[in-house]
Design an enzyme around this catalytic site. Structure first.
Site, PDB file in Angstrom:
ATOM      1  N   LYS A  38       0.859  -1.087  -0.042  1.00 47.11           N
ATOM      2  CA  LYS A  38      -0.031  -0.024  -0.143  1.00 47.11           C
ATOM      3  C   LYS A  38       0.962   1.241   0.099  1.00 47.11           C
ATOM      4  O   LYS A  38       1.465   1.528   1.043  1.00 47.11           O
ATOM      5  CB  LYS A  38      -0.892  -0.093   1.123  1.00 47.11           C
ATOM      6  CG  LYS A  38      -1.904   0.793   1.290  1.00 47.11           C
ATOM      7  CD  LYS A  38      -1.706   2.449   1.405  1.00 47.11           C
ATOM      8  CE  LYS A  38      -3.051   3.215   1.553  1.00 47.11           C
ATOM      9  NZ  LYS A  38      -2.507   4.639   1.210  1.00 47.11           N
ATOM     10  N   PHE A 109      -3.627   0.344  -9.486  1.00 49.62           N
ATOM     11  CA  PHE A 109      -3.922  -0.876  -8.676  1.00 49.62           C
ATOM     12  C   PHE A 109      -5.303  -1.194  -9.326  1.00 49.62           C
ATOM     13  O   PHE A 109      -5.713  -2.653  -8.899  1.00 49.62           O
ATOM     14  CB  PHE A 109      -3.952  -0.868  -7.527  1.00 49.62           C
ATOM     15  CG  PHE A 109      -4.580   0.449  -6.822  1.00 49.62           C
ATOM     16  CD1 PHE A 109      -5.971   0.407  -6.456  1.00 49.62           C
ATOM     17  CD2 PHE A 109      -3.736   1.227  -6.149  1.00 49.62           C
ATOM     18  CE1 PHE A 109      -6.501   1.384  -6.026  1.00 49.62           C
ATOM     19  CE2 PHE A 109      -4.612   2.428  -5.555  1.00 49.62           C
ATOM     20  CZ  PHE A 109      -5.664   2.562  -5.397  1.00 49.62           C
TER      21      PHE A 109
END
Length: 161
Positions: A38, A109
């Site tokens: 992340k 993503f």
């Protein structure tokens, strides 16, 4: 003059995009899930014409940054490097984009409106990868031990989890 004042909200806001948000892991069976680091940057949704923040504000990126972007939606994180959030934020939130945007990459993503599984959706971005558009590497999870090993490797590099 009143006409101009009425247009300002429409110029500054593009409408809040409907974004996939992460949820907390609570001992679920994770076999077959996908994992990635992340990144600690600014969420940026490309609607095919504009970069939009999670809150629905237009992000004023330079034309050279978005030149060559796809005509379809992509979702990702504007990022430079670990531990650089304040710098990223100041560059991205500036209403007049500067040359400092050269430090930023858009790390993808998700391709929200594309058909197929995640890997197939991300394949649609590959022809657009360049200095500024990158696909975040995704990895299928085999088991909890593999997840924990991945987590430790990210933490070791001072990444976010």
């Amino acid at each position: 003059m009143k006409f101009l004042l009425l247009l300002i909200p429409f110029i500054l806001f593009a409408g809040k995009p409907h974004l996939l948000l992460l949820k907390t892991y609570k001992d679920q069976n994770i076999s077959g899930w996908v994992m990635s680091e992340k990144l600690d940057g600014i969420r940026a949704y490309w609607d095919g014409k504009h970069l939009i923040s999670r809150g629905g504000k237009i992000i004023h990126a330079p034309e050279w940054f978005t030149k060559g972007y796809p005509t379809f939606a992509i979702d990702g994180e504007l990022w430079s490097k670990r531990g650089d959030f304040e710098n990223i934020s100041s560059i991205v939130r500036d209403r007049v984009p500067s040359e400092k945007w050269r430090e930023i990459t858009h790390n993808i993503f998700e391709v929200p409106n594309a058909a197929g599984g995640l890997f197939a959706r991300l394949e649609k971005v590959k022809p657009y990868e360049n200095r500024y558009i990158r696909i975040i590497p995704q990895q299928k999870v085999k088991n909890r031990q593999e997840l924990e090993k991945f987590l430790k490797s990210v933490e070791k590099r001072a990444g976010k989890v």
